[in-house]
Design an enzyme around this catalytic site. Structure first.
Site, PDB file in Angstrom:
ATOM      1  N   HIS A 186     -12.578  -2.420  -8.759  1.00  0.00           N
ATOM      2  CA  HIS A 186     -13.904  -1.834  -8.994  1.00  0.00           C
ATOM      3  C   HIS A 186     -13.889  -0.305  -8.864  1.00  0.00           C
ATOM      4  O   HIS A 186     -14.775   0.360  -9.364  1.00  0.00           O
ATOM      5  CB  HIS A 186     -14.946  -2.439  -8.048  1.00  0.00           C
ATOM      6  CG  HIS A 186     -14.825  -1.973  -6.638  1.00  0.00           C
ATOM      7  ND1 HIS A 186     -13.947  -2.555  -5.749  1.00  0.00           N
ATOM      8  CD2 HIS A 186     -15.440  -0.972  -5.967  1.00  0.00           C
ATOM      9  CE1 HIS A 186     -14.036  -1.927  -4.592  1.00  0.00           C
ATOM     10  NE2 HIS A 186     -14.937  -0.965  -4.690  1.00  0.00           N
ATOM     11  N   ASP A 230       0.874  -1.163   0.000  1.00  0.00           N
ATOM     12  CA  ASP A 230       0.000   0.000   0.000  1.00  0.00           C
ATOM     13  C   ASP A 230       0.917   1.220   0.000  1.00  0.00           C
ATOM     14  O   ASP A 230       2.140   1.078  -0.012  1.00  0.00           O
ATOM     15  CB  ASP A 230      -0.939  -0.007   1.207  1.00  0.00           C
ATOM     16  CG  ASP A 230      -2.315   0.564   0.854  1.00  0.00           C
ATOM     17  OD1 ASP A 230      -2.355   1.660   0.238  1.00  0.00           O
ATOM     18  OD2 ASP A 230      -3.318  -0.059   1.199  1.00  0.00           O
TER      19      ASP A 230
END
Length: 168
Positions: A84, A38
C-alpha cells in the site's frame, strides 16, 4: 529451499521488520519455519527481539524487495503492510521480483489495507486500493498470478488476500 523437507519449507516474509507476524504464526503452527527479510540495519536490530520459544524457527535475512527475491521455492510469501506504500509502478516491480523465486502453486499472502471508501481513497492516501485494484495489479504484474480470495478478519483494519502462482 532444499535443506527443508517438503512439508517444512519456510514461509517468506518480505519487509518483515521485527518478525512479529512470523512469531505469531510460529506459535500457532509448530512445524512452520520463516525467513524475515528487511534492510540490514533493521535485521541487525530486530532479530534479538523474537520470543525465545520460536527463535529457532525464525531466521533473518537482509534483502531489498525492489531487487530479485533470493529465497526460492518457499510455499508462502507473506507481504504484510508493504504494498500500500508504493505506487503501482513499484508494486508491480516488487511482485515481478518474486516471480523467479516462485514454484508452481506457491502462495502470496498480502496482509494490507483495502479501501472500500472513496473519500478515504481521495483524502487520506493516494495508494489506498480497492479490492479490484489489488486484483488488477497482480494480473498486470504477471497473468500467471491467480487471485484466490480476500477477507477482512473481524476487528481488523487489514485484509488477507491470497494469490496463487500458476506459472512454470
Amino acid at each position: 529451499m532444499d535443506k527443508y523437507p517438503k512439508s517444512e519449507e519456510p514461509t517468506e516474509t518480505v519487509g518483515g521488520s521485527e518478525g512479529q507476524a512470523c512469531a505469531a504464526l510460529a506459535h500457532e503452527f509448530s512445524n512452520l519455519e520463516s525467513i524475515v527479510q528487511d534492510f540490514q540495519p533493521v535485521v541487525n536490530q530486530r532479530k534479538s527481539r523474537v520470543p525465545a520459544d520460536v527463535a529457532g524457527r525464525i531466521m533473518f535475512m537482509a534483502h531489498d524487495f525492489l531487487t530479485e527475491q533470493p529465497v526460492r521455492n518457499a510455499d508462502v510469501y507473506l507481504l504484510r503492510q508493504i504494498l500500500h506504500n508504493w505506487s503501482d509502478k513499484y508494486y508491480i516491480r516488487i511482485l515481478r521480483h518474486l516471480v523467479t523465486a516462485l514454484k508452481t502453486a506457491a502462495k502470496i499472502v498480502v496482509n494490507d489495507n483495502v479501501s472500500t471508501d472513496l473519500t478515504m481513497k481521495v483524502l487520506q492516501n493516494p495508494h489506498e486500493r480497492g479490492l479490484d485494484d489489488w486484483k488488477n495489479l497482480f494480473k498486470t504484474a504477471d497473468p500467471r498470478f491467480s487471485f484466490q480470495e480476500a477477507k477482512q478478519p473481524a476487528g481488523s483494519t487489514l485484509w488477507i488476500m491470497t494469490v496463487q502462482w500458476e506459472g512454470q
